[in-house]
Design a protein around this motif. Structure first.
Motif, PDB file in Angstrom:
ATOM      1  N   MET A   1      42.166   4.096 -21.368  1.00 36.70           N
ATOM      2  CA  MET A   1      41.371   5.304 -21.552  1.00 36.70           C
ATOM      3  C   MET A   1      40.122   4.998 -22.373  1.00 36.70           C
ATOM      4  SD  MET A   1      42.804   7.865 -20.038  1.00 36.70           S
ATOM      5  CE  MET A   1      42.047   9.262 -20.851  1.00 36.70           C
ATOM      6  N   ALA A   2      39.032   5.708 -22.051  1.00 42.25           N
ATOM      7  CA  ALA A   2      37.824   5.601 -22.854  1.00 42.25           C
ATOM      8  C   ALA A   2      38.113   6.062 -24.280  1.00 42.25           C
ATOM      9  CB  ALA A   2      36.719   6.448 -22.234  1.00 42.25           C
ATOM     10  N   ARG A   3      37.376   5.502 -25.232  1.00 45.79           N
ATOM     11  CA  ARG A   3      37.579   5.853 -26.636  1.00 45.79           C
ATOM     12  C   ARG A   3      36.755   7.096 -26.955  1.00 45.79           C
ATOM     13  NH1 ARG A   3      36.393  -0.163 -28.555  1.00 45.79           N
ATOM     14  NH2 ARG A   3      35.301  -0.058 -26.572  1.00 45.79           N
ATOM     15  N   ILE A   4      37.395   8.242 -26.885  1.00 39.73           N
ATOM     16  CA  ILE A   4      36.735   9.540 -27.018  1.00 39.73           C
ATOM     17  C   ILE A   4      37.193  10.195 -28.308  1.00 39.73           C
ATOM     18  CG2 ILE A   4      36.423  11.808 -25.969  1.00 39.73           C
ATOM     19  CD1 ILE A   4      37.064  10.462 -23.261  1.00 39.73           C
ATOM     20  N   HIS A   5      36.237  10.582 -29.141  1.00 41.38           N
ATOM     21  CA  HIS A   5      36.583  11.254 -30.387  1.00 41.38           C
ATOM     22  C   HIS A   5      37.309  12.561 -30.068  1.00 41.38           C
ATOM     23  CE1 HIS A   5      36.063  13.336 -34.242  1.00 41.38           C
ATOM     24  NE2 HIS A   5      35.906  12.122 -34.764  1.00 41.38           N
ATOM     25  N   PRO A   6      38.300  12.920 -30.871  1.00 43.33           N
ATOM     26  CA  PRO A   6      39.081  14.124 -30.546  1.00 43.33           C
ATOM     27  C   PRO A   6      38.293  15.414 -30.535  1.00 43.33           C
ATOM     28  CG  PRO A   6      39.717  13.188 -32.677  1.00 43.33           C
ATOM     29  CD  PRO A   6      38.869  12.172 -32.001  1.00 43.33           C
ATOM     30  N   THR A   7      37.118  15.433 -31.172  1.00 46.39           N
ATOM     31  CA  THR A   7      36.311  16.656 -31.153  1.00 46.39           C
ATOM     32  C   THR A   7      35.339  16.706 -29.983  1.00 46.39           C
ATOM     33  OG1 THR A   7      34.626  15.687 -32.574  1.00 46.39           O
ATOM     34  CG2 THR A   7      36.443  16.850 -33.655  1.00 46.39           C
ATOM     35  N   ALA A   8      35.193  15.600 -29.262  1.00 47.31           N
ATOM     36  CA  ALA A   8      34.311  15.594 -28.086  1.00 47.31           C
ATOM     37  C   ALA A   8      34.967  16.362 -26.950  1.00 47.31           C
ATOM     38  CB  ALA A   8      34.019  14.164 -27.667  1.00 47.31           C
ATOM     39  N   ILE A   9      34.127  16.935 -26.080  1.00 47.87           N
ATOM     40  CA  ILE A   9      34.620  17.655 -24.910  1.00 47.87           C
ATOM     41  C   ILE A   9      34.106  16.938 -23.671  1.00 47.87           C
ATOM     42  CG2 ILE A   9      34.635  19.823 -23.642  1.00 47.87           C
ATOM     43  CD1 ILE A   9      34.168  21.260 -26.304  1.00 47.87           C
ATOM     44  N   VAL A  10      35.019  16.314 -22.930  1.00 46.91           N
ATOM     45  CA  VAL A  10      34.674  15.565 -21.725  1.00 46.91           C
ATOM     46  C   VAL A  10      35.365  16.230 -20.547  1.00 46.91           C
ATOM     47  CG1 VAL A  10      34.753  13.340 -20.549  1.00 46.91           C
ATOM     48  CG2 VAL A  10      34.424  13.432 -23.036  1.00 46.91           C
ATOM     49  N   ASP A  11      34.581  16.705 -19.592  1.00 51.02           N
ATOM     50  CA  ASP A  11      35.170  17.361 -18.426  1.00 51.02           C
ATOM     51  C   ASP A  11      36.108  16.389 -17.702  1.00 51.02           C
ATOM     52  OD1 ASP A  11      35.147  18.190 -15.410  1.00 51.02           O
ATOM     53  OD2 ASP A  11      34.395  19.937 -16.500  1.00 51.02           O
ATOM     54  N   PRO A  12      37.251  16.856 -17.253  1.00 53.03           N
ATOM     55  CA  PRO A  12      38.200  15.955 -16.584  1.00 53.03           C
ATOM     56  C   PRO A  12      37.674  15.334 -15.300  1.00 53.03           C
ATOM     57  CG  PRO A  12      38.917  18.247 -16.435  1.00 53.03           C
ATOM     58  CD  PRO A  12      37.807  18.204 -17.429  1.00 53.03           C
ATOM     59  N   HIS A  13      36.623  15.905 -14.710  1.00 51.59           N
ATOM     60  CA  HIS A  13      36.042  15.337 -13.495  1.00 51.59           C
ATOM     61  C   HIS A  13      34.984  14.265 -13.778  1.00 51.59           C
ATOM     62  CE1 HIS A  13      37.659  19.240 -12.032  1.00 51.59           C
ATOM     63  NE2 HIS A  13      38.012  18.477 -11.007  1.00 51.59           N
ATOM     64  N   ALA A  14      34.558  14.124 -15.036  1.00 50.52           N
ATOM     65  CA  ALA A  14      33.600  13.076 -15.387  1.00 50.52           C
ATOM     66  C   ALA A  14      34.253  11.710 -15.196  1.00 50.52           C
ATOM     67  CB  ALA A  14      33.125  13.253 -16.821  1.00 50.52           C
ATOM     68  N   GLU A  15      33.437  10.712 -14.833  1.00 49.12           N
ATOM     69  CA  GLU A  15      33.947   9.362 -14.596  1.00 49.12           C
ATOM     70  C   GLU A  15      33.411   8.430 -15.679  1.00 49.12           C
ATOM     71  OE1 GLU A  15      33.194   8.034 -10.603  1.00 49.12           O
ATOM     72  OE2 GLU A  15      33.489  10.048  -9.790  1.00 49.12           O
ATOM     73  N   LEU A  16      34.288   8.046 -16.597  1.00 44.08           N
ATOM     74  CA  LEU A  16      33.920   7.159 -17.700  1.00 44.08           C
ATOM     75  C   LEU A  16      34.744   5.880 -17.611  1.00 44.08           C
ATOM     76  CD1 LEU A  16      32.836   9.955 -18.685  1.00 44.08           C
ATOM     77  CD2 LEU A  16      33.497   9.256 -21.001  1.00 44.08           C
ATOM     78  N   ASP A  17      34.059   4.743 -17.695  1.00 41.10           N
ATOM     79  CA  ASP A  17      34.785   3.481 -17.749  1.00 41.10           C
ATOM     80  C   ASP A  17      35.678   3.450 -18.990  1.00 41.10           C
ATOM     81  OD1 ASP A  17      34.767   0.479 -16.633  1.00 41.10           O
ATOM     82  OD2 ASP A  17      34.743   0.403 -18.838  1.00 41.10           O
ATOM     83  N   ALA A  18      36.759   2.694 -18.910  1.00 35.92           N
ATOM     84  CA  ALA A  18      37.733   2.648 -20.003  1.00 35.92           C
ATOM     85  C   ALA A  18      37.140   2.102 -21.298  1.00 35.92           C
ATOM     86  CB  ALA A  18      38.933   1.794 -19.595  1.00 35.92           C
ATOM     87  N   SER A  19      36.026   1.375 -21.214  1.00 40.10           N
ATOM     88  CA  SER A  19      35.410   0.797 -22.410  1.00 40.10           C
ATOM     89  C   SER A  19      34.349   1.689 -23.047  1.00 40.10           C
ATOM     90  CB  SER A  19      34.795  -0.558 -22.075  1.00 40.10           C
ATOM     91  OG  SER A  19      33.804  -0.405 -21.060  1.00 40.10           O
ATOM     92  N   VAL A  20      34.099   2.853 -22.470  1.00 39.24           N
ATOM     93  CA  VAL A  20      33.077   3.757 -22.999  1.00 39.24           C
ATOM     94  C   VAL A  20      33.553   4.373 -24.312  1.00 39.24           C
ATOM     95  CG1 VAL A  20      31.882   5.950 -22.583  1.00 39.24           C
ATOM     96  CG2 VAL A  20      32.045   4.247 -20.759  1.00 39.24           C
ATOM     97  N   GLU A  21      32.629   4.514 -25.264  1.00 38.89           N
ATOM     98  CA  GLU A  21      32.916   5.205 -26.519  1.00 38.89           C
ATOM     99  C   GLU A  21      32.097   6.493 -26.572  1.00 38.89           C
ATOM    100  OE1 GLU A  21      32.683   2.958 -30.126  1.00 38.89           O
ATOM    101  OE2 GLU A  21      33.146   1.078 -29.099  1.00 38.89           O
ATOM    102  N   VAL A  22      32.738   7.576 -26.998  1.00 39.28           N
ATOM    103  CA  VAL A  22      32.087   8.881 -27.094  1.00 39.28           C
ATOM    104  C   VAL A  22      32.304   9.424 -28.504  1.00 39.28           C
ATOM    105  CG1 VAL A  22      31.954  11.227 -26.185  1.00 39.28           C
ATOM    106  CG2 VAL A  22      32.457   9.318 -24.638  1.00 39.28           C
ATOM    107  N   GLY A  23      31.191   9.790 -29.177  1.00 36.18           N
ATOM    108  CA  GLY A  23      31.261  10.231 -30.559  1.00 36.18           C
ATOM    109  C   GLY A  23      31.652  11.690 -30.713  1.00 36.18           C
ATOM    110  N   ALA A  24      31.764  12.092 -31.966  1.00 42.63           N
ATOM    111  CA  ALA A  24      32.237  13.432 -32.318  1.00 42.63           C
ATOM    112  C   ALA A  24      31.310  14.525 -31.790  1.00 42.63           C
ATOM    113  CB  ALA A  24      32.360  13.539 -33.835  1.00 42.63           C
ATOM    114  N   TYR A  25      31.916  15.584 -31.305  1.00 46.98           N
ATOM    115  CA  TYR A  25      31.220  16.816 -30.891  1.00 46.98           C
ATOM    116  C   TYR A  25      30.267  16.623 -29.722  1.00 46.98           C
ATOM    117  CZ  TYR A  25      33.138  18.362 -35.319  1.00 46.98           C
ATOM    118  OH  TYR A  25      33.997  18.642 -36.349  1.00 46.98           O
TER     119      TYR A  25
END
Length: 262
Positions: free
Chosen positions: A1-25
């Protein structure tokens, strides 16, 4: 799974590589695709039909893929495409394209985009460019590879900036700028050619000499544009090592639509 901060909102249909990092909010919409090893900072909004390649670093507070600032836009499925290895600093705003053009706003590879840069709808920016703080590109602007656009510079819609151009700080670009030129000011003026930039990119004396001749033919010998183009074309035969540079200039001059900066 991509490293997504728990406060970020990523739509389930978005396509993110497993190595992607997403910051807070950060908010990422359903039509977004992000490639391997890209990092997205906190408090970003990435929406629309946006495709982002590999190895990009997107800093906090960016807005990517929003609807264009164009009253004609009626929700058509247009796109924003960002290549690989780009650095995109704080508060940048890149909009999707419009149906009146190719429908795609595009940023190439290995670009250094500083804070508060705006890429309006349908801009086409090449690779290895530098866009300094608060550079603002209006709709349909084209920027060639290796160009540098100084801070607080505004570029009028439909203008083209050629490869290897250097635009100085605080300039107002309202005409097309041919490749290799050094320009600045408001009104914009051609000050010479970008010799130092060419040396840094490995241009040898022969090629730099031909660029110098092209600058003279366009700006120093009181020739009409057509006369200058004919003389420039002859340089390819005289100095074969610079044939590609001559072809780049001639192609640009053939496609210029707003007149060239003088």
């Amino acid at each position: 799974m991509a490293r997504i901060h728990p406060t970020a909102i990523v739509d389930p249909h978005a396509e993110l590589d497993a190595s992607v990092e997403v910051g807070a909010y950060t908010l990422i919409g359903p039509h977004v695709r992000i490639g391997a090893d890209t990092t997205v900072g906190p408090h970003c909004v990435i929406e629309g039909r946006t495709t982002i390649g590999r190895g990009n670093r997107i800093f906090q507070f960016c807005s990517l893929g929003a609807a264009p600032q164009d009253k004609k836009y009626a929700g058509e499925p247009t796109e924003l495409v960002i290549g690989d290895g780009n650095t995109i600093r704080e508060f940048c705003t890149f909009n999707v394209g419009t149906a009146q053009d190719a429908g795609v706003t595009r940023l190439g590879d290995d670009n250094w985009v500083m804070a508060y840069v705006h890429l309006a709808h349908d801009c086409q920016v090449g690779s290895h460019t530098i866009l300094a703080n608060n550079a603002t590109l209006a709709g349909h602007v084209h920027v060639g590879d290796w160009a540098i656009v100084g801070g607080l510079t505004g570029v009028h819609q439909f203008c083209k900036i050629g490869a290897h151009v250097m635009v100085g700080f605080g300039s107002a670009v309202s005409q097309d700028v041919p490749p290799f030129m050094l320009v600045d000011g408001n009104p914009l003026a051609v000050r010479g050619f970008n010799a130092e930039g060419l040396r840094r990119r490995g241009f040898g004396p022969e090629r730099i000499g031909v660029v110098k001749q092209m600058h003279r033919l366009l700006y120093r010998q009181a020739l009409t544009l057509e006369q200058a183009r004919e003389r420039i074309a002859a340089l390819a035969t005289e100095v074969p090592a610079a044939a590609d540079d001559v072809a780049l200039m001639l192609d640009f001059l053939a496609r210029a639509t707003r007149g060239i900066a003088r």
